[in-house]
Design a protein around this motif. Structure first.
Motif, PDB file in Angstrom:
ATOM      1  N   SER A   1       4.953   5.319   5.458  1.00 64.19           N
ATOM      2  CA  SER A   1       5.275   5.138   6.875  1.00 64.19           C
ATOM      3  C   SER A   1       6.755   4.857   7.097  1.00 64.19           C
ATOM      4  O   SER A   1       7.252   4.961   8.229  1.00 64.19           O
ATOM      5  CB  SER A   1       4.438   3.993   7.458  1.00 64.19           C
TER       6      SER A   1
ATOM      7  N   SER B   1       0.828  -1.203   0.000  1.00 72.43           N
ATOM      8  CA  SER B   1       0.000   0.000   0.000  1.00 72.43           C
ATOM      9  C   SER B   1       0.864   1.254   0.000  1.00 72.43           C
ATOM     10  O   SER B   1       2.017   1.230   0.442  1.00 72.43           O
ATOM     11  CB  SER B   1      -0.919   0.009   1.222  1.00 72.43           C
ATOM     12  N   TYR B   2       0.271   2.335  -0.480  1.00 71.33           N
ATOM     13  CA  TYR B   2       0.976   3.622  -0.489  1.00 71.33           C
ATOM     14  C   TYR B   2       1.316   4.049   0.934  1.00 71.33           C
ATOM     15  O   TYR B   2       2.415   4.540   1.207  1.00 71.33           O
ATOM     16  CB  TYR B   2       0.095   4.672  -1.170  1.00 71.33           C
ATOM     17  N   GLN B   3       0.377   3.822   1.836  1.00 74.46           N
ATOM     18  CA  GLN B   3       0.596   4.233   3.219  1.00 74.46           C
ATOM     19  C   GLN B   3       1.743   3.459   3.859  1.00 74.46           C
ATOM     20  O   GLN B   3       2.514   4.003   4.668  1.00 74.46           O
ATOM     21  CB  GLN B   3      -0.682   4.032   4.036  1.00 74.46           C
TER      22      GLN B   3
END
Length: 355
Positions: free
Chosen positions: A31, A25-27
């Motif tokens: 992070s 995921s992009y997140q």
């Protein structure tokens, strides 16, 4: 780090990497970047601007006392410093220079005026590039197209496209400046008021600056003190932009294959430059973390880059600026094949081209 040297198995390896990216995921990627990388220091930014303008003013002062035969040296150096103007304004455009948007706009306009870039026009267009990086249909910066679309172009458009993507790449940003940033049709109605304000600022600046420069220094002064450095500035603007997003190993994705993770992490290239360029380029060559999030100020990009390279080494493209490297790009990165990888125009030269 991804090996930028092409080979028989590079596409197979890239397919595997891109399949792995589908599951990330992009997140999760964001992070990885330490939180302190997002902290904006207005004082630090202002000191950088003042120091940079001091370098520019000192360079021009020395120039006035230098012999004429040193003019080409000053053209190259001052044009490179003007590139630094653009990079600092670039942070202002992304609102990573300061949390105060009024200050961002003021500094951004001031720094871009000598380059004739309308700040808001550029900011709007540039943010579209970030939104649709390496998208074959929607990216507005150095996008490569399919052979079918190239053959469907008019003779004039093919000529312009072919040269902008090959050995006349350094003129591409000049054409892009006037085709995109002054045209009302390129903006949405809600964007036009800001763009119009910046255009008016540039036109007002030009109406005062250019007559005054010619009056005090003559036509040669216009060429010597502005035009030649401006062309060098565009050389760097075109070169940096091209290198960030063009390499035989980096695809431009078809709409059905494009995702933000692929585009921003795998579709962007970090590149290091000679020390005298890096001195006034303010880390713009560190481009992968900047494309993952534009909220990082330039002075925090090295730390963000280190974190990404530690966690996602297989997906990071890196390069070093060399003429052989530039030549490889401008001789091959012209069109996109069915997988989105670059192919030279010569691959379709045998086909009948309809005018």
């Amino acid at each position: 780090m991804v090996n930028l040297l092409t080979g028989a198995d590079i596409r197979s390896r890239n397919r595997e990497l891109l399949q792995r990216l589908e599951k990330i995921s992009y997140q999760e990627i964001l992070s990885t970047i330490p939180r302190e990388c997002f902290e904006k220091n207005t004082l630090r930014g202002m000191l950088a601007v003042l120091l940079h303008l001091g370098i520019l003013a000192t360079s021009y002062t020395l120039w006035t006392y230098a012999p004429v035969w040193l003019a080409p040296l000053f053209w190259v150096w001052v044009g490179t410093v003007l590139w630094g103007n653009f990079v600092l304004a670039h942070d202002c455009g992304h609102r990573s220079f300061s949390p105060f948007n009024g200050l961002n706009d003021c500094i951004g306009h001031t720094l871009l005026l000598p380059t004739l870039y309308p700040f808001h026009s550029w900011r709007i267009m540039h943010n579209r590039h970030h939104t649709w990086t390496n998208h074959q249909e929607k990216d507005n910066s150095w996008r490569t197209i399919t052979p079918e679309k190239y053959l469907a172009m008019s003779v004039f458009d093919r000529f312009w496209y072919r040269n902008a993507h090959s050995y006349a790449w350094w003129f591409a940003s000049e054409i892009h400046l006037f085709l995109y940033h002054y045209d009302k049709a390129k903006f949405r109605p809600q964007e036009w008021s800001e763009a119009r304000f910046s255009i008016a600022m540039v036109l007002g600046f030009g109406a005062i600056f250019f007559p005054a420069l010619v009056y005090y220094t003559g036509f040669w002064g216009l060429v010597n003190y502005w035009l030649m450095p401006w062309l060098v500035f565009h050389f760097w603007l075109s070169t940096f932009t091209m290198i960030h997003h063009n390499h035989p190993d980096v695809p431009y994705y078809h709409p059905e294959d494009w995702t933000p993770v692929k585009a921003q992490l795998f579709g962007t290239v970090d590149c290091s430059y000679p020390w005298w360029v890096e001195l006034v380029a303010y880390n713009i060559g560190i481009h992968v973390p900047h494309h993952l999030t534009t909220a990082i100020p330039y002075y925090n990009l090295p730390k963000a880059q280190a974190a990404l390279k530690t966690r996602w080494p297989d997906f990071i493209h890196e390069a070093r600026f060399r003429w052989s490297y530039v030549q490889k790009i401008v001789s091959t990165c012209h069109l996109c094949d069915r997988e989105g990888y670059h192919v030279p125009v010569s691959t379709i030269a045998h086909q009948h081209v309809k005018s």
